[in-house]
Every structure is written in C-alpha cells, then in structure tokens.
Design an enzyme around this catalytic site. Structure first.
Site, mmCIF file in Angstrom:
data_model
loop_
_atom_site.group_PDB
_atom_site.id
_atom_site.type_symbol
_atom_site.label_atom_id
_atom_site.label_comp_id
_atom_site.label_asym_id
_atom_site.label_seq_id
_atom_site.Cartn_x
_atom_site.Cartn_y
_atom_site.Cartn_z
ATOM 1 N N HIS A 522 -47.179 46.931 23.788
ATOM 2 C CA HIS A 522 -47.561 46.988 25.016
ATOM 3 C C HIS A 522 -48.589 48.076 25.248
ATOM 4 O O HIS A 522 -49.261 48.398 26.356
ATOM 5 C CB HIS A 522 -46.387 47.247 25.713
ATOM 6 C CG HIS A 522 -46.672 46.474 27.220
ATOM 7 N ND1 HIS A 522 -47.621 46.052 27.861
ATOM 8 C CD2 HIS A 522 -45.441 45.985 28.165
ATOM 9 C CE1 HIS A 522 -47.403 45.595 29.093
ATOM 10 N NE2 HIS A 522 -46.147 45.316 29.187
ATOM 11 N N ASP A 526 -51.881 43.985 27.029
ATOM 12 C CA ASP A 526 -51.066 43.935 28.308
ATOM 13 C C ASP A 526 -50.560 42.561 28.555
ATOM 14 O O ASP A 526 -50.661 41.479 27.764
ATOM 15 C CB ASP A 526 -52.165 43.822 29.368
ATOM 16 C CG ASP A 526 -53.226 45.118 29.527
ATOM 17 O OD1 ASP A 526 -52.481 46.099 29.094
ATOM 18 O OD2 ASP A 526 -54.264 44.925 29.964
#
Length: 550
Positions: A522, A526
């Site tokens: 992450h 995204d």
C-alpha cells in the site's frame, strides 16, 4: 602428507556468507574430485559444493545451521591417499630372531615357541593364520621342523580351540619336547586339547590341554578331562525331572485342599462374574483352569454374558516435544516472511470471478491433446491475462529498492510461481513471460516448478521475479491473504473453482466460480489502482477470447 585446504568460494551475486545446510562427507571419508561434499544456502538459493580435489577428508568446518564467510576455511584434505595407504598396508609383521614373536592370526608366540591358538617361528616370519617353522618357513598343513630350538605347530588356520576348548583334528597344535619335532597322530575331534610348546618358551596350552613333554601324555590328559566333562550333563539333567515330580504332587495336594490352579487374571474375572472356580474342570496341566475354560463356562451359563473390557492403552514413552533447528531453506523462508510482513503494509483485495467459459475452453483444448500429454490448468490462462493487464498497470509490476528508496518498474514480466517443495516454499521464475504463447508458457511453468521440487532449479530460475502468482489448486479455499514476495509490490492468489448457483439475467443458474485473493504494497500501490487492475483481469478471464488479444 600433502594437505589441501578448500575455502568457501564466492557463490555469486555479492554473496558474503553462506549457511551450512548438510554435510555429505565426514573426516576420514575418501572422496573423488567433483563429488558433492556440502550443501550450503545463500539468500538466493541452495547450492551443492563439489570437491575440488581427490583425497581423504581431514577436517570440516561448521555444523548445519552455521554461517561461514566467503573465503573462510571450509574443509581440508589429504591428497596423497594412495601413498599413505601403501605405507600402512599389510596384516602380518615379520620379527627377527629372538624377537618377542611375530603376529599370528589369533595368538602369538615367543622365539622358538608355539602358541596354542596360532604360532610364529623363532627366526621371525609369521603366517597370516597358520604357523611358521622354527627357522621361519611356514608349515603348510601341520607342524614345522625345529632347528634345535623348540617345536612349533600350526595347521590350516589359526589353531583356535574347537568344541569344548580343544584344537580340532586338522588344526590342532601338536606339542613336542625341547629339540624334537612336533607330534605324530591326530587327537580325537572335539575332545582333547593339543600340546604344549617348548618349556623354554613357557607357553601354555588351551584350557583342557595338559602341559607335558610328550604328545601321548597330552592326549591322555585331554581324554580324561573330556570324559569327566562328558559325565557332568547326566547329573545336571536330574534335578528338573525331580522338580517336575515335586510340582505335580504339589498341585494334586492343592486341589485336595480345595485350592484351584489358575492365573490371578482368571481369579479376578471370576470374582467380577460371580463364578465359583471349583465348579470348573480345567484342561491345563494338572487340571489348571485356562482362559478358554473360563470363557466356555461363562458363555454356557444363562443370563447376561460377560463383556470383556477393552485393554487400557499404555502411555507412550515418546517425549511430548521435539526440537527442530531452523536451518537452510526454512530459515530463509522464516526470515523473508517476517521481514515482508513487518515492513510491508499489505492491502488485500478479493474478487469473485465466473470461470465457466474459461473452463469450457480449457476442456476443449485438453481434448485435442495426445494421450498422456500434460494438460492445461487455469494457471497459464490467468498468467496470460495478467501479462496483458500489467501493460496498463506498470505500478503493480515493480520492485522496491529499500537501500536507494527507489521503485523500479519493469516493462518485461518475470512471473514467480509459488511452489510447495519437500524443503518448503520456493518461487521459481519464468523470465520474459510476455514473449511466450499459452502452450509455451504452460510448459515453462511446469519445467521450473518441477525443477524447484526436485531441488534442481538454477540460481537464475529462483531469482528475478517482478510479480508472483500463488495457487493451492483444490486446496485453495474460498479466500486467502497472500504475503508479498519482497521486493515485489504485488501478489495474485488463485482460490478453488467450484460450481455454485448464481443469478444470471434474472434467472438462477449453475456457474463455475473462483475467487482471486490479491495483496499489494500500500506504500506504492493505491487501493483504486489495485482494484482497477483486478477488475481488468476479471474481465479478460470471464471472456477468455480476450486473453489472446493485446
């Protein structure tokens, strides 16, 4: 002795140390050049290290689990093994005149003396198992002449005593007096010991042989000892018979006194069942009640039958715990998994995919194969679709260089295939997968995974992946949360395909469904991009014709 020291070589790709996984040799072993001597593990792969020379192993460095720096001493050899073996060869040693006696096969004797269990000549030459004459000449099948020294004998073998301690007929030692040759006739087999050696040598005979100066006296003493020994067993056999008679009388007396002969277990069962044992007729010795007698009596009675209880299971003596040292591939797996889970913020995304049409295509293609050919699974179809999708999502086909704090995006797709092996989880790699068609891709995936399973994958085949796929096949479950194979930033998990009732165009129908469970780093991918990539992959899989369209 020529000593050769072998140091841990540079195994490539900046390796500075390696872990010892298993030694294939030990000190004292003789190895040939190119024989595998040790298996070591780097951060990249397991490597079998061959011997650089032929020789005998003198010493090894480190135990399994130890880390050895590149350039450190790993193993040492003695390279002139053949010369060393020649220098130390030979079983018999010759002694000079007046020596303490050359080594015989079993026994030894001093100068001019004959041992009862083998002999050596006075002038020194010793037979490997026979005896040597006083002047050093070996006797072929019996005694050797004495040269004014003492008599020596040794016939066909070591001359060790047979049966009740005597030397056998053919190999018995014959003893003569001082200055005479060895004896004449053979002793009876298995009865007598054989002669004494020269009194000057002070040799002793076997336990049943008498010391003396003539072979006749020795035989007489041996026969006399044998006769006494032979009489003993007759007397020794008498007590058991007497004991048996006594025991029989005791049992009869016990029955007359009202006591029943049986085992404690039968008595306990009789007490539990309320059975009077005096009512039973035993079929054992002296009327002893056996288990069969008791069970037959109980089964013949009216009323509820005796239920035999199950034996109590014994507690195992095995320890409750086992300690296993974490070494080799398992250590690398543990280290890499811990680092990935600790350092990477995983983002999981699970999507349901209808693979009904893909299953139909797969079955059709497999039906065209020759009998015995490897069939297509879902994996090459999904990887082919993934390769085309990654062209639009390069951020998912990337590596993170933590030392330089740089993301490296790749145009080529190097697919890692998570593979279970006997040693643990490995990730062999199909390089430049974007250049391969469906059949070639399937073949390459089979090849590298099989090489990993049998521990034959090369270093290049275990490194360099840019994205990994993982599938447990029928064990895939409904969903999973795979751990990213760092330094990659994405991993695609394939779950089990099952038929389920689904609503299609307002009607309930049976469709073949599969979940894709994926994880993303992450920090660099995204959530929107990850979800969009999986949706694009889903569309191609559900419409398999688009898998082959760029």
């Amino acid at each position: 002795m020529s000593r050769f020291v072998f140091k841990l070589p540079d195994l490539g790709e900046g390796t500075v140390e390696a872990e010892i996984v298993a030694w294939h040799v030990k000190p004292g072993d003789v190895v040939a050049e190119e024989d595998v001597i040790v298996e070591v593990m780097t951060d990249k792969a397991s490597v079998e290290v061959p011997s650089p020379v032929s020789g005998r192993v003198l010493a090894i460095t480190g135990a399994p689990g130890d880390m050895v720096p590149v350039g450190a001493e790993l193993i040492s050899f003695e390279t002139d093994v053949s010369a060393g073996a020649g220098a130390s060869g030979g079983m018999a040693v010759a002694g000079g005149a007046g020596a303490p006696g050359a080594a015989g096969g079993v026994g030894t004797a001093g100068a001019g003396a004959a041992g009862a269990s083998g002999a050596a000549g006075a002038s020194g030459a010793a037979g490997a198992f026979g005896a040597a004459g006083a002047s050093g000449a070996a006797g072929a099948s019996g005694a050797a002449g004495a040269s004014g020294v003492g008599a020596a004998a040794g016939a066909r073998g070591s001359g060790v005593a047979r049966s009740v301690g005597s030397a056998g007929a053919a190999g018995a030692a014959r003893a003569g007096g001082a200055g005479s040759s060895a004896g004449a006739s053979s002793a009876p087999k298995g009865v007598g010991g054989a002669g004494a050696a020269s009194k000057a040598a002070g040799s002793t005979a076997t336990p049943l042989a008498a010391n003396g100066t003539s072979s006749g006296a020795a035989r007489a003493a041996a026969l006399s000892s044998s006769a006494k020994a032979g009489a003993a067993p007759a007397h020794a056999a008498a007590p058991p018979a007497a004991a048996s008679s006594t025991n029989g009388g005791a049992n009869d007396h016990a029955r007359m006194a009202g006591r029943v002969a049986t085992s404690p277990a039968i008595r306990r069962r009789a007490h539990e069942a309320g059975v009077d044992l005096t009512q039973l007729a035993g079929s054992g010795p002296n009327g002893r009640i056996l288990r069969e007698d008791f069970e037959a009596f109980v089964s013949s009675r009216s009323g509820p039958k005796l239920v035999r209880s199950r034996p109590v299971e014994l507690v195992s003596n095995q320890p409750d715990t086992e300690e296993i040292k974490i070494i080799g591939i398992r250590r690398v797996i543990a280290q890499r998994m811990s680092e990935a889970k600790r350092n990477i913020p995983h983002f999981a995304y699970v999507e349901e995919i209808d693979v009904t049409e893909l299953e139909s295509l797969r079955r059709h293609l497999n039906s065209k194969l020759a009998k015995g050919a490897a069939t297509l699974t879902y994996l090459p179809f999904i990887v082919s679709a993934l390769i085309r999708v990654l062209h639009d999502f390069p951020q998912c086909n990337a590596l993170y260089d933590s030392e330089r704090n740089v993301i490296i995006r790749h145009r080529s797709v190097h697919v890692g295939v998570a593979t279970q092996t006997p040693e643990g989880l490995k990730v062999p790699v199909v390089h430049d997968a974007q250049t391969l068609g469906l059949w070639d891709l399937a073949e390459q995936m089979r090849r590298v995974t099989e090489a990993a399973r049998v521990n034959k994958a090369s270093r290049d085949e275990l490194t360099g992946s840019t994205i990994t796929v993982t599938s447990l096949g029928k064990l895939g479950g409904i969903a999973s949360t795979p751990i990213i194979n760092a330094p990659e930033v994405s991993i695609i998990g394939i779950n089990r395909a099952v038929e389920r009732p689904m609503v299609v165009d307002g009607a309930i129908t049976i469709r073949r469904m599969m979940n894709l469970s994926s994880s993303f780093d992450h920090r660099f991918v995204d959530g929107h991009d990850a979800a969009a990539m999986i949706q694009a992959l889903k569309e191609r899989i559900e419409h398999p014709a688009t898998i082959f369209i760029d």
